[in-house]
Design a protein around this motif. Structure first.
Motif, short mmCIF file in Angstrom:
data_model
loop_
_atom_site.label_atom_id
_atom_site.label_comp_id
_atom_site.label_asym_id
_atom_site.label_seq_id
_atom_site.Cartn_x
_atom_site.Cartn_y
_atom_site.Cartn_z
N THR A 283 16.97 -4.02 -46.02
CA THR A 283 18.32 -4.57 -46.02
C THR A 283 19.14 -3.86 -47.09
OG1 THR A 283 17.28 -6.67 -45.45
CG2 THR A 283 19.62 -6.74 -46.03
N PRO A 284 20.19 -3.16 -46.68
CA PRO A 284 21.00 -2.46 -47.68
C PRO A 284 21.83 -3.43 -48.52
CG PRO A 284 21.96 -2.23 -45.49
CD PRO A 284 20.69 -2.99 -45.31
N TRP B 169 20.11 -6.76 -37.00
CA TRP B 169 18.96 -6.00 -37.50
C TRP B 169 17.91 -6.98 -38.02
CZ3 TRP B 169 16.70 -1.55 -37.18
CH2 TRP B 169 15.83 -1.10 -38.17
N PRO B 170 16.66 -6.89 -37.49
CA PRO B 170 15.66 -7.91 -37.86
C PRO B 170 15.31 -7.89 -39.35
CG PRO B 170 14.93 -6.56 -36.00
CD PRO B 170 16.14 -5.90 -36.58
N GLU B 171 15.32 -9.07 -39.95
CA GLU B 171 15.04 -9.18 -41.37
C GLU B 171 13.58 -8.85 -41.69
OE1 GLU B 171 16.01 -12.71 -43.62
OE2 GLU B 171 18.12 -12.36 -43.10
#
Ligand SMILES: [Zn+2]
Length: 239
Positions: free
Chosen positions: A144-145, A137-139
């Motif tokens: 971000t969880p 998943w792209p930062e």
């Protein structure tokens, strides 16, 4: 056709709401609303209610109740798998292509053990799926969880807490991959927008352009996928 429904009154509720769940109709109403007003409202929505009730009943009727026995269909990410149950000295679960092999011990209560073994298999697989998802998943999305985990919800697919933790029901992984992805992105968007505002839906659309089709899929199939008696869905679109 006369509609049979249950009225649930609430002191906090301001408007009438219709709920069609598991082939049954329920009306949520404000505490003091007269019965006649409710009846008029239901009559007014008769065609809509009827359509949804019939669709749900067709879906429920098209599936056999789950007994956790050999030959039943299970799904992983939408792909059908045939369940094979055997007795052995210890419990195990393994997928080989389109078959899921499960062993139960001779001492077990016949029905419960394969069910619990299979559910923990789903939970482990779903955790691994999420780990892979977040690894790529792209930062730069800035979503971000803090943690993610798998639970056992019966009336929702996932949720996001104020502490930025995401949790999903293992039943979500019965659905096709594009639907799973959409639910995960939906919850991720709550990290930024803790509501269902226009800004929230704009963000969802940006990150998941086919979200409307996914929402429709979940509305249509949730009745049997989330239902512990079925945990499956029919492929054909009955509309
Ligand atoms: Zn939401």
């Amino acid at each position: 056709m006369t509609l049979i429904y249950q009225i649930n009154r609430s002191k906090r509720r301001r408007n009438l709401a219709i709920k069609v769940a598991k082939g049954k109709l329920e009306i949520q109403a404000p505490w003091h609303m007269p019965e006649a007003t409710i009846r008029a409202f239901v009559n007014d929505k008769h065609a809509w209610i009827d359509k949804h009730l019939q669709r749900q009943r067709r879906q429920l009727d098209a599936l056999a109740p789950r007994l956790w026995e050999s030959g039943e269909r299970l799904r992983w990410l939408g792909e059908p798998m045939t369940l094979k149950v055997a007795t052995a000295t210890r419990k195990s679960v393994e997928r080989y292509g389109a078959e899921l092999f499960v062993t139960k011990t001779a001492r077990s209560q016949a029905v419960k053990e394969p069910r619990l073994t299979i559910i923990s298999w789903y939970k482990r697989q779903a955790e691994a799926w999420l780990d892979d998802f977040f690894a790529t998943w792209p930062e730069h999305h800035g979503l971000t969880p803090s943690t993610w985990s798998i639970g056992d919800f019966t009336s929702k697919w996932g949720h996001c807490t104020r502490k930025q933790a995401l949790k999903f029901t293992w039943k979500l992984w019965i659905a096709p991959p594009w639907v799973v992805r959409n639910v995960v992105i939906h919850e991720l968007c709550h990290l930024k927008e803790f509501n269902h505002s226009k800004a929230f839906w704009r963000l969802v659309e940006q990150l998941s352009p086919d979200y409307q089709a996914a929402e429709a899929w979940l509305r249509q199939h949730g009745v049997t996928v989330l239902n512990a008696d079925y945990l499956d869905y029919c492929d054909e679109n009955s509309d």
